[in-house]
Design an enzyme around this catalytic site. Structure first.
Site, PDB file in Angstrom:
ATOM      1  CG  ASP A 341      -1.896   1.124   1.222  1.00  0.00           C
ATOM      2  OD1 ASP A 341      -2.313   1.539   0.124  1.00  0.00           O
ATOM      3  OD2 ASP A 341      -2.254   1.607   2.310  1.00  0.00           O
ATOM      4  CB  CYS A 394      -5.557   6.463  -1.558  1.00  0.00           C
ATOM      5  SG  CYS A 394      -4.316   7.379  -0.630  1.00  0.00           S
TER       6      CYS A 394
END
Length: 443
Positions: A341, A394
């Site tokens: 991530d 993101c």
């Protein structure tokens, strides 16, 4: 400073923001923790702070229209004017004349008594022009979208190139609306039904959120689902930190978009998985949940000091298979999957992080790309043939997502892209996210 006046507290937080490296959300949370405000006033304070930061460029444009050169431009006074204009043009629940009076008094209490007349004159002048100014603000959203929607121009131009005019306007509107709070049920400690019952006792109003659309791209994202729902939208609640259900680890506050990467990794009970960028632990503990707490999760992070957040969250949520090794030894004999991530520009979560649009700079994308490629390179070396790597951000920017993955594959012919998904806020109704699944296949 009065801890019962939401406007005064808002002004204080906005002033602190000018000299602090902390995000506005953190400063606001700290201020509200000790403030003696009723729930409606807490909501007003939160709305004022976040609204002023979101609409800062547009508010400053209005201030500049009625400010002569040489006028006192001290930041604290600017914040008072921003607060006044935000209440006049963006909040319907506050009588405009009351808002003006409050700002004049706030100027006096803040040491700007000599400027109180100027504050009064500017705000009352805008009261007389309300209809005309509303039309100007609406026209600016079309003719000058960066200024009309209060975003950096370079970023708006980039989105227009990548997504087109209509999608960019939809994204800008999304970024300027208050974010929804979601909670993931922690099935390591409870069930959805038990959590709902506990929430009713604690004064939490929630509705199930169907994550099927987020995971597969099909069906609707909202609406009632069965008792096994993993995610809920919180409609109303007292401060979450003080709830027994929070302290007992029955849930974790987490946007549904963040569940896509762990789900795409398909973790299985008994596997050993490396979470290369684990802090603060939301995805890490969801991996443990998907694995039924069977196996091993090795949690690492490029900022080792943040691993304490992972440790605390894993302990609270009962994710006992999470380990924080100081180093990875003999990895290829054990690690079957890696989750990355990656640190990114966060352009998919600008609605949630109100400061970010003013902090991010174009050159930062190059720095982030170097870090992201390094993480892919290092992680790919830890897996044997048949290993799986999931990369996520993101971010909405191709440079950090599809283009980056293609660059990695071009220099790593043993790796193959097997799945890819981009969540777009204005389409999917959740935070923006990108996920790519890669498999190591030896020649």
């Amino acid at each position: 400073m009065n801890d019962k006046n939401p406007r005064q507290i808002a002004a204080r937080v906005l002033s602190q923001r000018l000299t602090s490296s902390e995000y506005t959300e953190n400063l606001l949370e700290t201020a509200l923790a000790t403030a003696r405000l009723s729930p409606p006033d807490r909501g007003l304070c939160h709305e004022l702070v976040c609204g002023v930061v979101r609409w800062q460029a547009t508010l400053d444009c209005l201030i500049a229209r009625k400010t002569t050169p040489g006028r006192d431009q001290r930041p604290a006074l600017q914040n008072i004017l921003r607060l006044g204009l935000y209440q006049i043009f963006w909040l319907d629940r506050i009588p405009p004349h009351a808002a003006v009076n409050e700002m004049v008094e706030l100027a006096k209490r803040s040491g700007y008594g000599s400027q109180a007349g100027f504050v009064n004159a500017m705000l009352r002048g805008y009261l007389r022009e309300t209809d005309a100014i509303r039309k100007i603000l609406a026209d600016m959203k079309i003719s000058q979208p960066a200024l009309g929607w209060s975003h950096p121009e370079w970023l708006v131009n980039q989105w227009r190139k990548n997504f087109g005019e209509d999608a960019t306007r939809a994204l800008l509107a999304w970024n300027n609306t208050p974010p929804v709070t979601y909670a993931r049920v922690n099935t390591l400690k409870t069930t959805a039904a038990a959590l709902m019952e506990k929430w009713r006792e604690e004064g939490v109003e929630a509705t199930p959120f169907n994550i099927t659309k987020i995971m597969t791209g099909t069906e609707t994202g909202r609406g009632a689902v069965d008792g096994d729902s993993v995610t809920f939208e919180l409609l109303a609640h007292p401060p979450l930190g003080g709830l027994a259900s929070t302290q007992s680890g029955w849930f974790y506050v987490q946007d549904p978009s963040t569940l896509l990467a762990p789900t795409m990794l398909e973790p299985q009970p008994g596997e050993t998985i490396l979470d290369a960028c684990a802090a603060p632990g939301g995805k890490t503990t969801y991996l443990a949940q998907l694995m039924g707490n069977q196996g091993r999760i090795l949690a690492r992070d490029i900022s080792p000091e943040r691993l304490s957040l992972v440790r605390d969250n894993a302990k609270r949520l009962g994710a006992t298979i999470v380990e924080l090794p100081s180093a990875i030894s003999n990895p290829q004999s054990a690690i079957s999957k890696v989750l990355i991530d990656a640190p990114c520009s966060n352009t998919g979560v600008l609605r949630r992080r109100v400061d970010l649009r003013w902090r991010i700079q174009p050159l930062e994308l190059d720095r982030l790309r170097a870090t992201q490629l390094k993480l892919l390179d290092e992680s790919s070396a830890l897996l044997k043939p048949g290993g799986v790597m999931v990369y996520s951000t993101c971010s909405l920017e191709p440079e950090e997502n599809t283009t980056l993955i293609q660059q990695f594959l071009a220099s790593h012919p043993d790796w193959k892209l097997t799945a890819e998904r981009q969540l777009l806020p204005w389409v999917d109704g959740v935070d923006g996210a990108y996920v790519a699944k890669l498999e190591f296949r030896s020649q």
